[in-house]
Motif scaffolding. Structure first.
Motif, PDB file in Angstrom:
ATOM      1  N   SER A 288       0.836  -1.202   0.000  1.00 27.28           N
ATOM      2  CA  SER A 288       0.000   0.000   0.000  1.00 27.28           C
ATOM      3  C   SER A 288       0.867   1.247   0.000  1.00 27.28           C
ATOM      4  CB  SER A 288      -0.909   0.014   1.230  1.00 27.28           C
ATOM      5  OG  SER A 288      -1.500   1.271   1.404  1.00 27.28           O
ATOM      6  N   LEU A 289       0.459   2.242  -0.771  1.00 31.97           N
ATOM      7  CA  LEU A 289       1.152   3.526  -0.795  1.00 31.97           C
ATOM      8  C   LEU A 289       0.319   4.622  -0.151  1.00 31.97           C
ATOM      9  CD1 LEU A 289       2.669   3.384  -4.389  1.00 31.97           C
ATOM     10  CD2 LEU A 289       3.847   3.036  -2.224  1.00 31.97           C
ATOM     11  N   SER A 290      -0.636   4.236   0.707  1.00 32.93           N
ATOM     12  CA  SER A 290      -1.469   5.235   1.357  1.00 32.93           C
ATOM     13  C   SER A 290      -0.640   6.039   2.356  1.00 32.93           C
ATOM     14  CB  SER A 290      -2.628   4.558   2.097  1.00 32.93           C
ATOM     15  OG  SER A 290      -2.174   3.971   3.295  1.00 32.93           O
ATOM     16  N   PRO A 291      -1.043   7.279   2.626  1.00 32.20           N
ATOM     17  CA  PRO A 291      -0.308   8.085   3.609  1.00 32.20           C
ATOM     18  C   PRO A 291      -0.231   7.435   4.986  1.00 32.20           C
ATOM     19  CG  PRO A 291      -1.772   9.481   2.300  1.00 32.20           C
ATOM     20  CD  PRO A 291      -2.098   8.060   1.939  1.00 32.20           C
ATOM     21  N   LEU A 292      -1.316   6.752   5.410  1.00 30.90           N
ATOM     22  CA  LEU A 292      -1.295   6.111   6.721  1.00 30.90           C
ATOM     23  C   LEU A 292      -0.285   4.968   6.748  1.00 30.90           C
ATOM     24  CD1 LEU A 292      -2.267   5.679   9.570  1.00 30.90           C
ATOM     25  CD2 LEU A 292      -4.232   4.408   8.681  1.00 30.90           C
ATOM     26  N   THR A 293      -0.255   4.153   5.704  1.00 33.93           N
ATOM     27  CA  THR A 293       0.732   3.068   5.668  1.00 33.93           C
ATOM     28  C   THR A 293       2.141   3.634   5.693  1.00 33.93           C
ATOM     29  OG1 THR A 293      -0.780   1.615   4.456  1.00 33.93           O
ATOM     30  CG2 THR A 293       1.551   1.059   4.387  1.00 33.93           C
ATOM     31  N   ALA A 294       2.363   4.766   5.015  1.00 28.77           N
ATOM     32  CA  ALA A 294       3.687   5.394   5.033  1.00 28.77           C
ATOM     33  C   ALA A 294       4.078   5.789   6.460  1.00 28.77           C
ATOM     34  CB  ALA A 294       3.698   6.613   4.121  1.00 28.77           C
ATOM     35  N   LEU A 295       3.120   6.310   7.230  1.00 26.69           N
ATOM     36  CA  LEU A 295       3.395   6.649   8.627  1.00 26.69           C
ATOM     37  C   LEU A 295       3.701   5.396   9.445  1.00 26.69           C
ATOM     38  CD1 LEU A 295       0.595   9.332   9.251  1.00 26.69           C
ATOM     39  CD2 LEU A 295       3.058   9.739   9.028  1.00 26.69           C
ATOM     40  N   HIS A 336      13.424  -8.877  12.381  1.00 33.51           N
ATOM     41  CA  HIS A 336      12.123  -8.553  11.811  1.00 33.51           C
ATOM     42  C   HIS A 336      12.363  -7.749  10.530  1.00 33.51           C
ATOM     43  CE1 HIS A 336      10.651  -9.835  15.666  1.00 33.51           C
ATOM     44  NE2 HIS A 336      11.190  -8.800  16.296  1.00 33.51           N
ATOM     45  N   VAL A 337      11.597  -8.040   9.490  1.00 30.71           N
ATOM     46  CA  VAL A 337      11.826  -7.380   8.193  1.00 30.71           C
ATOM     47  C   VAL A 337      10.537  -6.730   7.710  1.00 30.71           C
ATOM     48  CG1 VAL A 337      12.509  -7.687   5.784  1.00 30.71           C
ATOM     49  CG2 VAL A 337      13.639  -9.023   7.583  1.00 30.71           C
ATOM     50  N   LEU A 338      10.652  -5.482   7.276  1.00 23.37           N
ATOM     51  CA  LEU A 338       9.549  -4.743   6.657  1.00 23.37           C
ATOM     52  C   LEU A 338       9.951  -4.398   5.230  1.00 23.37           C
ATOM     53  CD1 LEU A 338       6.939  -3.114   6.505  1.00 23.37           C
ATOM     54  CD2 LEU A 338       8.062  -1.290   7.810  1.00 23.37           C
ATOM     55  N   ALA A 339       9.329  -5.052   4.272  1.00 28.17           N
ATOM     56  CA  ALA A 339       9.576  -4.777   2.858  1.00 28.17           C
ATOM     57  C   ALA A 339       8.441  -3.904   2.342  1.00 28.17           C
ATOM     58  CB  ALA A 339       9.663  -6.077   2.065  1.00 28.17           C
ATOM     59  N   PHE A 340       8.771  -2.783   1.730  1.00 24.96           N
ATOM     60  CA  PHE A 340       7.733  -1.839   1.322  1.00 24.96           C
ATOM     61  C   PHE A 340       8.053  -1.279  -0.055  1.00 24.96           C
ATOM     62  CE2 PHE A 340      11.053   0.384   3.529  1.00 24.96           C
ATOM     63  CZ  PHE A 340      11.224   1.578   2.844  1.00 24.96           C
ATOM     64  N   THR A 341       7.012  -1.027  -0.839  1.00 26.26           N
ATOM     65  CA  THR A 341       7.190  -0.416  -2.149  1.00 26.26           C
ATOM     66  C   THR A 341       7.518   1.056  -1.963  1.00 26.26           C
ATOM     67  OG1 THR A 341       4.779  -0.176  -2.259  1.00 26.26           O
ATOM     68  CG2 THR A 341       5.747  -2.010  -3.458  1.00 26.26           C
ATOM     69  N   ALA A 342       8.568   1.503  -2.620  1.00 20.10           N
ATOM     70  CA  ALA A 342       9.035   2.872  -2.456  1.00 20.10           C
ATOM     71  C   ALA A 342       7.979   3.855  -2.935  1.00 20.10           C
ATOM     72  CB  ALA A 342      10.334   3.080  -3.236  1.00 20.10           C
ATOM     73  N   SER A 343       7.781   4.933  -2.180  1.00 21.14           N
ATOM     74  CA  SER A 343       6.732   5.901  -2.509  1.00 21.14           C
ATOM     75  C   SER A 343       6.981   6.587  -3.842  1.00 21.14           C
ATOM     76  CB  SER A 343       6.614   6.958  -1.402  1.00 21.14           C
ATOM     77  OG  SER A 343       7.839   7.646  -1.240  1.00 21.14           O
ATOM     78  N   SER A 344       8.226   6.629  -4.288  1.00 22.91           N
ATOM     79  CA  SER A 344       8.511   7.270  -5.570  1.00 22.91           C
ATOM     80  C   SER A 344       7.823   6.561  -6.715  1.00 22.91           C
ATOM     81  CB  SER A 344      10.017   7.284  -5.837  1.00 22.91           C
ATOM     82  OG  SER A 344      10.533   5.956  -5.853  1.00 22.91           O
ATOM     83  N   THR A 371      12.827 -19.099   3.973  1.00 25.59           N
ATOM     84  CA  THR A 371      12.812 -18.929   5.435  1.00 25.59           C
ATOM     85  C   THR A 371      11.370 -18.751   5.907  1.00 25.59           C
ATOM     86  OG1 THR A 371      14.953 -17.784   5.310  1.00 25.59           O
ATOM     87  CG2 THR A 371      13.745 -17.631   7.392  1.00 25.59           C
ATOM     88  N   PRO A 372      10.720 -19.822   6.340  1.00 28.66           N
ATOM     89  CA  PRO A 372       9.347 -19.685   6.862  1.00 28.66           C
ATOM     90  C   PRO A 372       9.345 -18.856   8.145  1.00 28.66           C
ATOM     91  CG  PRO A 372       9.877 -21.982   6.348  1.00 28.66           C
ATOM     92  CD  PRO A 372      11.166 -21.225   6.313  1.00 28.66           C
ATOM     93  N   VAL A 373       8.245 -18.159   8.391  1.00 29.49           N
ATOM     94  CA  VAL A 373       8.073 -17.395   9.615  1.00 29.49           C
ATOM     95  C   VAL A 373       6.778 -17.844  10.294  1.00 29.49           C
ATOM     96  CG1 VAL A 373       9.332 -15.397   8.742  1.00 29.49           C
ATOM     97  CG2 VAL A 373       6.847 -15.511   8.445  1.00 29.49           C
ATOM     98  N   LYS A 374       6.587 -17.417  11.546  1.00 32.20           N
ATOM     99  CA  LYS A 374       5.381 -17.764  12.291  1.00 32.20           C
ATOM    100  C   LYS A 374       4.366 -16.623  12.319  1.00 32.20           C
ATOM    101  CE  LYS A 374       7.649 -21.082  15.377  1.00 32.20           C
ATOM    102  NZ  LYS A 374       7.950 -21.415  16.803  1.00 32.20           N
ATOM    103  N   ARG A 375       4.804 -15.411  11.992  1.00 32.44           N
ATOM    104  CA  ARG A 375       3.886 -14.263  11.982  1.00 32.44           C
ATOM    105  C   ARG A 375       4.208 -13.377  10.785  1.00 32.44           C
ATOM    106  NH1 ARG A 375       2.624 -11.020  17.482  1.00 32.44           N
ATOM    107  NH2 ARG A 375       1.659 -13.063  17.911  1.00 32.44           N
ATOM    108  N   LEU A 376       3.141 -13.019  10.064  1.00 35.21           N
ATOM    109  CA  LEU A 376       3.278 -12.303   8.804  1.00 35.21           C
ATOM    110  C   LEU A 376       2.260 -11.169   8.750  1.00 35.21           C
ATOM    111  CD1 LEU A 376       4.259 -12.198   5.750  1.00 35.21           C
ATOM    112  CD2 LEU A 376       2.425 -13.844   5.285  1.00 35.21           C
ATOM    113  N   GLY A 377       2.646 -10.034   8.200  1.00 36.23           N
ATOM    114  CA  GLY A 377       1.722  -8.939   7.970  1.00 36.23           C
ATOM    115  C   GLY A 377       1.773  -8.510   6.513  1.00 36.23           C
ATOM    116  N   ILE A 378       0.604  -8.189   5.942  1.00 35.77           N
ATOM    117  CA  ILE A 378       0.535  -7.703   4.567  1.00 35.77           C
ATOM    118  C   ILE A 378      -0.361  -6.470   4.555  1.00 35.77           C
ATOM    119  CG2 ILE A 378       0.045  -8.268   2.163  1.00 35.77           C
ATOM    120  CD1 ILE A 378       0.188 -11.223   2.908  1.00 35.77           C
ATOM    121  N   ALA A 379       0.137  -5.391   3.986  1.00 33.70           N
ATOM    122  CA  ALA A 379      -0.611  -4.133   3.931  1.00 33.70           C
ATOM    123  C   ALA A 379      -0.966  -3.815   2.489  1.00 33.70           C
ATOM    124  CB  ALA A 379       0.216  -3.001   4.541  1.00 33.70           C
ATOM    125  N   GLY A 380      -2.241  -3.462   2.287  1.00 35.00           N
ATOM    126  CA  GLY A 380      -2.724  -3.132   0.949  1.00 35.00           C
ATOM    127  C   GLY A 380      -3.735  -4.157   0.489  1.00 35.00           C
TER     128      GLY A 380
END
Length: 445
Positions: A288-295, A336-344, A371-380
């Motif tokens: 997601s590229l929403s302003p809230l997700t960016a925050l 912990h890893v947060l992969a995000f699409t660049a706002s540009s 590398t499997p994980v036990k907890r995952l988050g997806i935004a958008g």
């Protein structure tokens, strides 16, 4: 009764299709928190999966119609309509986003209603506008939504009026849906709810008689205002009493199920189960590229941040593979890893909706194979739909609530490495700034 596999099980009261995965999990949590036995399937369930789910009060299918053309929606939704008809559910709920963002050419709610309604026995199609617990309000047919500190008409909402795929340029939902091929939408205003039940029933009958249609079987849509929670039970009564005559298609956000729950006098859980702190590395994929997700990305200081180039993600498989290895290595190191699409990417005009969402899904699948994980988050919304489809799973059940509109779910899979994964799916407008931090640290005490 409806046949589930080799045996007979009671039909669910509600069968719903979520037009994206994030919204579908909100409906899942709404039903489960009210005590309804609920399972969200990630596609048309097999007989074996239905048997494993057991007797259900509420059965959902998470889909991606919100990102589809009308022709694609017909291919997607016709089998769903036929399946729900075989189930015998009294209420068939087409779950929309609470902001109703859609267009004639993509994610058309009007097209969805025209496709699904013939599979129910009722020509009436109630459309519930608004979801007050998410600060979405429908008044005199016009939709309003929170901007964070204030409330704006949806066509003046700073984010929704410039949504990259389905910008909202019309606040009157009757006109918005008529532009999508849903003709002669009538409405019940919030002021009408002060009438007696009998008077309100007569008003709906009169509205149905006013709407011209080519045949008795054509959809007769009635938009129902919703501006405060006290109106839910009355809306639920209107839906349920009509559904007792014939199965009924209802469109709208999770407030459809909230209304039925209120009418049935089923109180949501008084104490929300606390989300425990993560016991291993957490992966978040933010498409997601929403302003809230960016925050939320900025506030996620517990994560190793990996910016994703949308152009290369869509077109360069070597980049996708090397990025997957980079993320998987960090997870294997316990980070912990947060992969995000660049706002540009948004300003460059390269966020091509489904193409980028599918690329994010492919990337996620590659990472979890390494590398499997036990907890995952997806935004958008679109990202969630395509990313979860890339996982080796068949269902979701409710675990806990992270925020209004954001649930933590339990993944069901035949793959032992994926089964039991905790997964958070969130739309761009949902959650507090600290949401990604809470996915790591657990709910505040």
């Amino acid at each position: 009764m409806a046949s589930h596999g080799s045996g007979l099980m009671p039909s669910p009261k509600i069968a719903f299709y979520g037009d994206d995965f994030t919204g579908a999990t909100d409906t899942l949590s709404t039903a489960a928190r009210a005590g309804l036995r609920t399972m969200l399937f990630l596609g048309l369930p097999t007989s074996a999966q239905l048997e494993r789910a057991g007797t259900l009060d509420c059965l959902g299918i998470a889909g991606a119609a919100r990102a589809m053309s009308p022709d694609e929606m017909r291919v997607e939704l016709a089998p769903v309509g036929a399946f729900f008809a075989r189930l015998g559910a009294r209420v068939v709920h087409y779950k929309t986003c609470s902001t109703f963002d859609s267009a004639p050419h993509v994610g058309s709610i009007g097209a969805a209603i025209n496709i699904l309604q013939p599979y129910t026995g009722h020509s009436l199609v109630p459309i519930v506008g608004g979801q007050p617990n998410l600060r979405r309000y429908c008044v005199f047919g016009n939709l309003f939504a929170s901007t964070g500190s204030a409330v704006a008409r949806i066509d003046r909402h700073p984010t929704m009026r410039q949504h990259p795929v389905t910008p909202m340029h019309e606040a009157d939902l009757r006109l918005h849906l008529e532009a999508q091929g849903l003709n002669h939408v009538q409405s019940i205003n919030y002021t009408d709810y002060a009438q007696s039940d009998a008077a309100l029933d007569k008003q709906i009958d009169a509205l149905l008689g006013l709407a011209p249609h080519d045949s008795d079987s054509d959809p007769r849509a009635v938009l129902m205002d919703l501006s405060e929670a006290s109106q839910l039970a009355g809306v639920g009564r209107l839906i349920w009493t009509r559904a007792q005559v014939q199965p009924l298609l209802v469109a709208g956000p999770s407030s459809v199920v909230q209304a039925l729950v209120a009418h049935w006098n089923l109180a949501p859980e008084s104490v929300t189960p606390r989300v425990a702190a993560a016991t291993g590395p957490v992966l978040v994929m933010a498409g997601s590229l929403s302003p809230l997700t960016a925050l939320q990305v900025t506030a996620a200081h517990s994560y190793f941040h990996v910016g994703l180039d949308p152009v290369r993600l869509e077109a360069d498989q070597t980049y996708v593979s090397s990025t997957a290895l980079h993320i998987a290595k960090a997870l294997a190191e316990g980070r912990h890893v947060l992969a995000f699409t660049a706002s540009s990417g948004e300003s460059a005009g390269v966020t091509h909706g489904r193409t980028l969402a599918r690329a994010c899904g492919d990337l996620l699948a590659q990472v979890l194979r390494i590398t499997p994980v036990k907890r995952l988050g997806i935004a958008g919304g679109d990202t969630s739909s395509h990313a979860v489809q890339a996982l080796d799973a068949w269902g979701l059940s409710y675990r806990a609530q992270l925020a209004p509109g954001v649930a933590l779910s339990h993944l069901h899979s035949d793959n032992p490495l994926m089964d039991g994964l905790e997964i958070m799916l969130k739309g761009g407008q949902m959650g507090a700034e600290t949401l990604f931090q809470e996915l790591v640290n657990g709910s505040p005490a």
